[in-house]
Design an enzyme around this catalytic site. Structure first.
Site, PDB file in Angstrom:
ATOM      1  N   HIS A   1     -66.574 -20.198 -17.386  1.00  0.00           N
ATOM      2  CA  HIS A   1     -66.012 -21.481 -16.918  1.00  0.00           C
ATOM      3  C   HIS A   1     -66.819 -22.704 -17.351  1.00  0.00           C
ATOM      4  CE1 HIS A   1     -63.145 -19.106 -14.884  1.00  0.00           C
ATOM      5  NE2 HIS A   1     -63.721 -18.960 -13.720  1.00  0.00           N
TER       6      HIS A   1
ATOM      7  N   HIS B   1     -58.163 -23.799 -10.968  1.00  0.00           N
ATOM      8  CA  HIS B   1     -58.687 -22.619 -10.278  1.00  0.00           C
ATOM      9  C   HIS B   1     -58.361 -22.614  -8.782  1.00  0.00           C
ATOM     10  CE1 HIS B   1     -61.333 -19.182  -9.689  1.00  0.00           C
ATOM     11  NE2 HIS B   1     -61.691 -19.199 -10.958  1.00  0.00           N
TER      12      HIS B   1
ATOM     13  N   GLU C   1     -54.553 -18.464 -13.167  1.00  0.00           N
ATOM     14  CA  GLU C   1     -55.149 -19.505 -13.997  1.00  0.00           C
ATOM     15  C   GLU C   1     -54.514 -19.471 -15.383  1.00  0.00           C
ATOM     16  OE1 GLU C   1     -59.487 -18.638 -13.898  1.00  0.00           O
ATOM     17  OE2 GLU C   1     -58.955 -17.345 -12.238  1.00  0.00           O
TER      18      GLU C   1
HETATM   19  C1  GLA Z   1     -62.435 -16.322 -12.597  1.00  0.00           C
HETATM   20  C2  GLA Z   1     -63.181 -15.224 -13.188  1.00  0.00           C
HETATM   21  C3  GLA Z   1     -63.671 -14.386 -12.085  1.00  0.00           C
HETATM   22  C4  GLA Z   1     -64.503 -15.165 -11.134  1.00  0.00           C
HETATM   23  C5  GLA Z   1     -63.741 -16.254 -10.582  1.00  0.00           C
HETATM   24  C6  GLA Z   1     -64.618 -17.101  -9.699  1.00  0.00           C
HETATM   25  O1  GLA Z   1     -61.256 -15.889 -12.078  1.00  0.00           O
HETATM   26  O2  GLA Z   1     -62.442 -14.465 -14.094  1.00  0.00           O
HETATM   27  O3  GLA Z   1     -64.403 -13.349 -12.609  1.00  0.00           O
HETATM   28  O4  GLA Z   1     -65.585 -15.700 -11.781  1.00  0.00           O
HETATM   29  O5  GLA Z   1     -63.237 -17.024 -11.666  1.00  0.00           O
HETATM   30  O6  GLA Z   1     -65.416 -16.348  -8.869  1.00  0.00           O
END
Ligand code: GLA
Length: 376
Positions: free
Chosen positions: A131, A204, A340
């Site tokens: 991210h 998110h 997402e």
């Molecule tokens: C995304 C990632 C997950 C996790 C979440 C936040 O979905 O793929 O592995 O990191 O964000 O915890």
């Protein structure tokens, strides 16, 4: 009780966190939400439509903190996970409700080559970058500009400097949130760069359509015949595999919890669902229904549409039950899910995946729509 400064519509109003279902017109209002640890003032905006639906968004990380939407009896309830205060978001949020960038999802070993130059990003997820890195777009303060109109909107802008978090190019990102008449929150991203770079922007939000409990009984439909399986560090192997006959087949609506504990190597790696699904999209960039989730007790329904080619479905596996959320309540394991819309993880290192490179002169565009409704 919060004091809101009305920007369009009524002058000054006092609004409690319980919003009456009979709210008259659409509006956008603003309140100061405190300062970041580095002393930057942050605001919280409230977008309301004529149906009484309210979305609260902060310019800290472009975070959707609350979304009050009706159930089948018209009763409003908050359908997203989050915290009450800015300090809690800063102290350690599992990406609750935020904008994600410059590169959503993982980049293997935080390394990629672009036009012959190797770039190294900070590692923040075991051996990988997740991210955007240690200070992604979720942890920065965006410049906010409320946009008046029949559908209230908030325009957020962030300029990510050349070299910030290791990425090349000064990148100007605009993210416009609009609360529509039909109870959708629409996010329109555009971005430009002055040097070739990579980007993968997403949103998110963690949803819980019942407003409490786990999401195991929420029923999920995914418009995806294929997924990108991952290794033990959640980096795609490069294959696109059919979901048919696996716990990843949501082409027929199925309870999220129905197969999450099945013996399956992929579920083991993700500690549940945390995988990228390749959306059945007629042509690249076409706005496509990616997912639909329904919740039987409240009748609430969420539809996710996007121009992006894929969607990460994450089932809140890393919510351990120890974190306190709104009202100081503990957030149970798997009590929120994320959908997402995005490009495939680790695209910069996978030549066969759709490209995530943006060059000067090009305009990046990405639309994400979360639409709330009810079933009978
Ligand atoms: C995304 C990632 C997950 C996790 C979440 C936040 O979905 O793929 O592995 O990191 O964000 O915890």
């Amino acid at each position: 009780m919060h004091r809101w400064l009305s920007i369009f519509g009524l002058s000054m109003s006092i609004v409690s966190s319980q919003i009456a279902a009979s709210a008259a017109d659409s509006s956008i209002s603003q309140q100061a939400w405190g300062k970041t640890q580095s002393g930057i003032s942050v605001d919280l905006y409230s977008l309301k439509n004529a149906n009484g639906v309210e979305a609260r968004i902060s310019n800290y990380g472009g975070t959707l903190t609350h979304w009050f939407a009706p159930d089948r009896n018209g009763k409003l309830g908050d359908v997203v996970l989050g915290f009450d205060t800015l300090a809690e978001y800063e102290a350690g949020s599992p990406y609750f409700g935020c904008l994600v960038g410059r590169f959503g999802n993982r980049i293997a070993k935080g390394k990629f080559v672009l036009d012959g130059t190797t770039y190294q990003l900070p590692l923040n997820d075991g051996p990988n970058t997740l991210h955007g890195g240690t200070q992604g777009f979720d942890k920065v303060v965006w410049t906010a500009k409320p946009v008046p109109g029949a559908e209230p909107a908030l325009e957020l802008t962030y300029v990510s400097k050349d070299g910030e978090m290791g990425y090349p190019g000064n990148l100007t990102v605009k993210a416009v949130y609009t609360l529509t008449k039909d109870n959708a929150l629409r996010l329109d991203y555009t971005a430009t760069t002055d040097k070739p770079t990579i980007l993968n922007l997403t949103q998110h939000a963690y949803f819980n359509l019942a407003g409490k409990g786990t999401i195991n009984d929420h029923v999920l439909y995914l418009n995806a015949d294929r997924m990108t399986p991952v290794d033990a560090t959640l980096i795609p192997t490069g294959e696109l595999t059919p979901v048919k006959g696996t716990p990843f087949d949501f082409t027929t609506p199925t309870k999220i919890g129905a197969r999450v504990e099945a013996k399956d190597a992929q579920l083991g790696y993700g500690k549940g669902y945390d995988h990228n699904f390749v959306v059945n999209q007629a042509k690249p960039g076409e706005l496509t229904l990616q997912a639909r989730v329904t919740e039987a007790t409240t009748g609430r329904m969420l539809e996710v549409l996007s121009t992006e080619p894929a969607v990460q479905f994450y089932g809140g596996n890393f919510l351990t039950g120890k974190l306190k959320g709104k009202g100081g309540e503990l957030i149970p394991h798997r009590s929120g899910f994320c959908l997402e819309p995005q490009h495939y993880p680790d695209s910069p290192n996978q030549a066969s995946f759709p490209s995530t490179v943006l060059r000067p002169g090009q305009v990046y565009k990405n639309t994400i729509i979360f639409r709330l409704g009810v079933t009978k």
